[in-house]
Structure formats: C-alpha cells, structure tokens
Scaffold this motif. Structure first.
Motif, PDB file in Angstrom:
ATOM      1  N   VAL A   1      -5.832  37.534  38.664  1.00 14.55           N
ATOM      2  CA  VAL A   1      -6.489  37.072  37.443  1.00 14.55           C
ATOM      3  C   VAL A   1      -5.596  37.326  36.225  1.00 14.55           C
ATOM      4  N   VAL A   2      -5.062  38.544  36.117  1.00 11.19           N
ATOM      5  CA  VAL A   2      -4.220  38.880  34.967  1.00 11.19           C
ATOM      6  C   VAL A   2      -2.960  38.011  34.964  1.00 11.19           C
ATOM      7  N   THR A   3      -2.401  37.764  36.141  1.00 12.68           N
ATOM      8  CA  THR A   3      -1.208  36.928  36.239  1.00 12.68           C
ATOM      9  C   THR A   3      -1.493  35.501  35.788  1.00 12.68           C
ATOM     10  N   SER A   4      -2.696  35.021  36.074  1.00 16.50           N
ATOM     11  CA  SER A   4      -3.029  33.629  35.756  1.00 16.50           C
ATOM     12  C   SER A   4      -3.326  33.399  34.272  1.00 16.50           C
ATOM     13  N   ILE A   5      -3.503  34.470  33.508  1.00 18.78           N
ATOM     14  CA  ILE A   5      -3.771  34.322  32.078  1.00 18.78           C
ATOM     15  C   ILE A   5      -2.490  33.875  31.387  1.00 18.78           C
ATOM     16  N   GLU A   6      -2.568  32.765  30.731  1.00 20.56           N
ATOM     17  CA  GLU A   6      -1.396  32.249  30.031  1.00 20.56           C
ATOM     18  C   GLU A   6      -1.335  32.843  28.628  1.00 20.56           C
ATOM     19  N   VAL A   7      -0.385  33.723  28.447  1.00 20.40           N
ATOM     20  CA  VAL A   7      -0.189  34.378  27.162  1.00 20.40           C
ATOM     21  C   VAL A   7       0.974  33.679  26.474  1.00 20.40           C
TER      22      VAL A   7
ATOM     23  N   CYS B   1       0.112  45.835  32.049  1.00 22.41           N
ATOM     24  CA  CYS B   1      -1.096  45.841  32.882  1.00 22.41           C
ATOM     25  C   CYS B   1      -0.748  45.515  34.329  1.00 22.41           C
TER      26      CYS B   1
ATOM     27  N   GLN C   1       0.325  42.315  28.869  1.00 23.45           N
ATOM     28  CA  GLN C   1       0.076  41.730  30.177  1.00 23.45           C
ATOM     29  C   GLN C   1       1.055  42.293  31.215  1.00 23.45           C
TER      30      GLN C   1
ATOM     31  N   SER D   1       2.168  39.438  25.597  1.00 24.93           N
ATOM     32  CA  SER D   1       2.936  39.316  26.833  1.00 24.93           C
ATOM     33  C   SER D   1       3.400  40.687  27.318  1.00 24.93           C
TER      34      SER D   1
END
Length: 98
Positions: free
Chosen positions: A80-86, A37, A34, A31
């Motif tokens: 895209v990076v925001t949508s990745i669920e970490v 990034c 992310q 997290s």
C-alpha cells in the motif's frame, strides 16, 4: 511480551518522526517520509518472519502462525505504501532553468 513489543514500536516510530521533523523543519519531503516508512516496514516484516521461524523451530506452531500472519500484514502495508504516488519535489536547479 506483546506490550513490550508495542511500546518498543511506538518508541521507534516516535524517534523516527522526531528525526524527520528535525531534519526537515520547514519543508517536509513526503518522498523521504515514504522511503523511511518502507525501510522500517521491511525491517519489521523481516523481524516478524525471523520470530516465526524461531517459534516454529521451538515447536510452537500457534505462535509461529501468529508471527507469520503479522509479517504478511506488514507486507500488505508495504504494498500500500509503495503504491502511494508521492510527487517528487523539483530541485532548485530545475526550477531555476524553467
């Protein structure tokens, strides 16, 4: 000029990855990666938009369109990076209570 930008970007990415590795040598928190990034991508997108505005003010429409297109690509990457669920790691207090 673009080679200089590429080298600068590579250096920034390398420095940030070294900073992440040093700050969390044994337990890498995805997290945090992310979030970092997203911060860097937002700064890069903003810089590209500024470059587009500057090129447009100089009357260099082709260059302005190129910078603007790059900023839009960066905005897409941000989505895209925001949508990745970490998964957020449990804090030590929460794990002690369970």
């Amino acid at each position: 000029m673009t080679q200089l930008h590429d080298l600068r970007l590579r250096l920034l990415v390398q420095q940030e990855s070294e900073h992440i590795a040093k700050s969390q040598p044994t337990d890498l928190d995805l997290s945090v990666v992310q979030a970092r990034c997203l911060c860097w991508l937002a700064l890069l997108a903003e810089a590209h938009e500024d470059q587009a505005t500057e090129a447009e003010s100089r009357g260099d429409t082709e260059q302005a369109m190129g910078w603007f297109a790059d900023s839009m690509r960066l905005r897409d990457v941000i989505q895209v990076v925001t949508s990745i669920e970490v998964p957020i790691p449990e804090s030590s207090e929460e794990s002690d209570q369970v």
